[in-house]
Design a protein around this motif. Structure first.
Motif, PDB file in Angstrom:
ATOM      1  N   LEU A   1      -0.596   2.601   5.724  1.00  0.00           N
ATOM      2  CA  LEU A   1       0.852   2.458   5.567  1.00  0.00           C
ATOM      3  C   LEU A   1       1.492   3.778   5.161  1.00  0.00           C
ATOM      4  O   LEU A   1       0.826   4.701   4.673  1.00  0.00           O
ATOM      5  CB  LEU A   1       1.159   1.393   4.509  1.00  0.00           C
ATOM      6  N   HIS A   2       2.822   3.853   5.323  1.00  0.00           N
ATOM      7  CA  HIS A   2       3.593   4.962   4.769  1.00  0.00           C
ATOM      8  C   HIS A   2       3.299   5.033   3.265  1.00  0.00           C
ATOM      9  O   HIS A   2       3.134   3.995   2.608  1.00  0.00           O
ATOM     10  CB  HIS A   2       5.088   4.709   5.009  1.00  0.00           C
TER      11      HIS A   2
ATOM     12  N   THR B   1       5.586   2.603   1.113  1.00  0.00           N
ATOM     13  CA  THR B   1       5.287   1.169   1.272  1.00  0.00           C
ATOM     14  C   THR B   1       3.861   0.875   0.837  1.00  0.00           C
ATOM     15  O   THR B   1       3.573  -0.208   0.313  1.00  0.00           O
ATOM     16  CB  THR B   1       5.508   0.717   2.725  1.00  0.00           C
ATOM     17  N   GLY B   2       2.964   1.861   1.017  1.00  0.00           N
ATOM     18  CA  GLY B   2       1.595   1.675   0.541  1.00  0.00           C
ATOM     19  C   GLY B   2       1.528   1.564  -0.966  1.00  0.00           C
ATOM     20  O   GLY B   2       0.749   0.771  -1.516  1.00  0.00           O
TER      21      GLY B   2
ATOM     22  N   ALA C   1       2.711  -1.848  -1.807  1.00  0.00           N
ATOM     23  CA  ALA C   1       1.668  -2.815  -1.448  1.00  0.00           C
ATOM     24  C   ALA C   1       0.574  -2.830  -2.504  1.00  0.00           C
ATOM     25  O   ALA C   1       0.103  -3.902  -2.921  1.00  0.00           O
ATOM     26  CB  ALA C   1       1.091  -2.478  -0.079  1.00  0.00           C
TER      27      ALA C   1
ATOM     28  N   LEU D   1      11.207  -4.177   2.719  1.00  0.00           N
ATOM     29  CA  LEU D   1      10.513  -3.243   3.611  1.00  0.00           C
ATOM     30  C   LEU D   1       9.001  -3.307   3.402  1.00  0.00           C
ATOM     31  O   LEU D   1       8.227  -3.302   4.382  1.00  0.00           O
ATOM     32  CB  LEU D   1      11.019  -1.821   3.355  1.00  0.00           C
ATOM     33  N   ALA D   2       8.566  -3.368   2.160  1.00  0.00           N
ATOM     34  CA  ALA D   2       7.132  -3.455   1.887  1.00  0.00           C
ATOM     35  C   ALA D   2       6.545  -4.743   2.466  1.00  0.00           C
ATOM     36  O   ALA D   2       5.437  -4.736   3.020  1.00  0.00           O
ATOM     37  CB  ALA D   2       6.884  -3.402   0.380  1.00  0.00           C
TER      38      ALA D   2
ATOM     39  N   ASP E   1       7.702  -6.359   5.075  1.00  0.00           N
ATOM     40  CA  ASP E   1       7.654  -6.158   6.526  1.00  0.00           C
ATOM     41  C   ASP E   1       6.436  -5.324   6.920  1.00  0.00           C
ATOM     42  O   ASP E   1       5.779  -5.588   7.931  1.00  0.00           O
ATOM     43  CB  ASP E   1       8.925  -5.454   6.998  1.00  0.00           C
ATOM     44  N   ALA E   2       6.148  -4.286   6.125  1.00  0.00           N
ATOM     45  CA  ALA E   2       5.004  -3.424   6.418  1.00  0.00           C
ATOM     46  C   ALA E   2       3.688  -4.197   6.335  1.00  0.00           C
ATOM     47  O   ALA E   2       2.799  -4.028   7.180  1.00  0.00           O
ATOM     48  CB  ALA E   2       4.989  -2.242   5.444  1.00  0.00           C
TER      49      ALA E   2
ATOM     50  N   ALA F   1       3.374  -6.447   9.474  1.00  0.00           N
ATOM     51  CA  ALA F   1       2.969  -5.704  10.663  1.00  0.00           C
ATOM     52  C   ALA F   1       1.508  -5.282  10.574  1.00  0.00           C
ATOM     53  O   ALA F   1       0.757  -5.345  11.568  1.00  0.00           O
ATOM     54  CB  ALA F   1       3.867  -4.481  10.835  1.00  0.00           C
ATOM     55  N   LEU F   2       1.091  -4.845   9.392  1.00  0.00           N
ATOM     56  CA  LEU F   2      -0.290  -4.404   9.206  1.00  0.00           C
ATOM     57  C   LEU F   2      -1.271  -5.551   9.398  1.00  0.00           C
ATOM     58  O   LEU F   2      -2.376  -5.351   9.925  1.00  0.00           O
ATOM     59  CB  LEU F   2      -0.445  -3.796   7.812  1.00  0.00           C
TER      60      LEU F   2
END
Length: 376
Positions: A12-13, A16-17, A20, A106-107, A109-110, A113-114
Motif C-alpha cells: 500500500l501507499h 494508507t499502509g 492499515a 481512503l484506508a 478503500d485501500a 482493493a488489496l
C-alpha cells in the motif's frame, strides 16, 4: 499468517499502509510498532486455513484466501466504525478518530482493493472461482450493512418494527457471509467439490449469526474492562439488536414497559444517524478516543425504576441499566443465547453432512465452541 498479511499491507501507499497497520493493531498512530495492542481474534483467516485442511489439502494453499478475507474484515470494520460513530475498538481509538474521517475512508478503500488483488494473484486453476465468490460475499456484506443502517429509522413496535427474523437475515449477510466465504475459500482453493464448498459456506453463515448474537449480548451486558466499550453501549446508541427485538416481541409486562421506555427516550434517526459520529466530534491525528459492548455468564442487571422523566435519554446510566433489566426480564437475553446455540448446532450439522478430515474438522468444531463462549 501474519507475515503474509504484512507483505500484502506493505504494497500500500505508505500513508494508507500506516493506517492499515494501526487498524490491524500492529502500530500506534505515529507508526511505531505496538506489540501489546490487540490484533483481533483472526477467526476468518483460521477458517480459511482449516477449510483447506479439512478437505485434505495443505493449509498453505489457502493463504491468499485467508489474507483476502482478513483484509475485507479490516476494511468493513473501518467503514463500520465511521457509519456507527464508534470512537473505540479493541480498547484504542478507531481509525477515523485517530486520523480523520476522510483518511479512514481512503484506508478502508485501500484494504478493499488489496483484498481483491491479493486473491486474484493466487496461483492455480481455482483462482477465478475464488475471486467470484469473494465478489458475491462483498455484495452480501454491503447488503447486510445497508439493512442494519435502515433498521435505525424503523420504529420499535408496530407494523414497521424489525422482527427477529429480519434481524437474523441481516446478521447472516453482514457477519455470516464473510465467515462462510473464509471457510469456503479454503475448501475451494484446496480443490474440494462444490457440495463441500457449499456446506462450509453454509456452516460459516450459521456461525456468523451465532457470532452476531454473542456480540449483541456483549453490547448490552459485556464487561467494559474486556470489551473496551461502556456497559450498555448498544442500548445507549439505541441499536436494534437481537436481545432488544426479542424482548419487544414478547407479550409481557416487561416488554410493554420496555417499549414505552424506548419511545419516551427519543426516536431513532435514519440510516447512519449516529448521534456522536463523524462530524459531531473533532477528529484528526491524535484526537482523543471517546467512548461509546453480552456474553453468557456476565452478571445480570437487576433492579427497576420508574419511566424516565421527560427529556431523559439512554445516555443516562440509570435509564440504560433499567432498559437492560427490562430486556432481560422480557426474555431477550435468554432468547439471544438460545439463538446463538441453535445457530451453532446448525453450523455443526452442515459440517457433519460432508466428508472432512477428522483432525481439522475437530479444530473447526473447537473454533465454533470458542466463538460461542468468547469474551472479546
Amino acid at each position: 499468517m501474519r507475515p503474509a498479511l504484512a507483505r500484502a499491507v506493505r504494497r500500500l501507499h505508505p500513508w494508507t499502509g500506516e493506517m492499515a497497520a494501526f487498524s490491524l493493531g500492529w502500530a500506534d498512530v505515529d507508526g511505531t510498532p505496538e506489540p501489546g495492542a490487540s490484533e483481533g481474534k483472526g477467526v476468518r483467516q483460521a477458517l480459511a486455513v482449516l477449510g483447506a485442511e479439512a478437505v485434505g489439502a495443505d493449509g498453505r494453499v489457502a493463504v491468499a484466501g485467508a489474507v483476502a478475507v482478513e483484509l475485507v474484515h479490516a476494511f468493513s470494520l473501518l467503514h463500520d466504525d465511521i457509519m456507527d460513530g464508534d470512537a473505540v475498538r479493541r480498547q484504542r481509538a478507531t481509525v477515523w478518530k485517530a486520523y480523520g474521517t476522510g483518511p479512514a475512508v481512503l484506508a478502508g478503500d485501500a484494504l478493499f482493493a488489496l483484498a481483491v488483488q491479493s486473491l486474484a494473484e493466487a496461483p492455480g486453476r481455482h483462482t477465478g472461482p475464488a475471486v467470484r465468490r469473494l465478489g458475491d460475499t462483498l455484495n452480501d456484506l454491503v447488503r447486510g450493512q445497508a439493512e442494519d443502517l435502515c433498521f435505525e429509522g424503523r420504529p420499535w413496535t408496530g407494523p414497521g418494527a424489525v422482527p427477529p427474523d429480519a434481524y437474523r437475515a441481516m446478521a447472516e449477510h453482514k457477519t455470516g457471509s464473510l465467515l462462510g466465504c473464509a471457510a469456503a475459500l479454503g475448501a475451494l482453493l484446496g480443490g474440494a467439490p462444490d457440495t463441500t464448498v457449499a456446506a462450509l459456506d453454509r456452516a460459516g453463515r450459521h456461525l456468523g449469526v451465532a457470532f452476531q448474537a454473542v456480540d449483541d449480548l456483549l453490547g448490552v451486558w459485556g464487561d467494559p474492562a474486556v470489551t473496551g466499550k461502556p456497559v450498555h453501549s448498544d442500548l445507549r446508541r439505541r441499536k436494534k439488536t437481537y436481545p432488544v427485538l426479542a424482548a419487544l416481541a414478547a407479550d409481557t409486562p416487561a416488554a410493554r414497559e420496555l417499549a414505552a421506555l424506548l419511545d419516551a427516550t427519543g426516536t431513532p434517526g435514519g440510516p447512519g444517524a449516529a448521534p456522536d459520529g463523524p462530524g459531531a466530534a473533532p477528529d484528526g491525528p491524535g484526537a482523543a478516543p471517546g467512548g461509546p459492548g453480552a456474553l453468557p455468564g456476565t452478571p445480570a442487571v437487576t433492579g427497576s425504576a420508574a419511566l424516565p422523566a421527560t427529556g431523559a435519554t439512554l445516555d443516562d446510566p440509570a435509564t440504560a441499566a433499567h432498559a437492560a433489566s427490562l430486556v432481560e426480564r422480557a426474555g431477550g437475553r435468554d432468547a439471544t443465547l438460545r439463538e446463538a446455540v441453535d445457530q451453532l448446532g446448525a453450523a455443526r450439522a452442515c459440517l457433519r453432512g460432508v466428508p472432512l478430515a477428522p483432525g481439522p474438522s475437530g479444530e473447526l468444531d473447537a473454533l465454533l465452541e470458542f466463538l460461542l463462549h468468547r469474551v472479546v
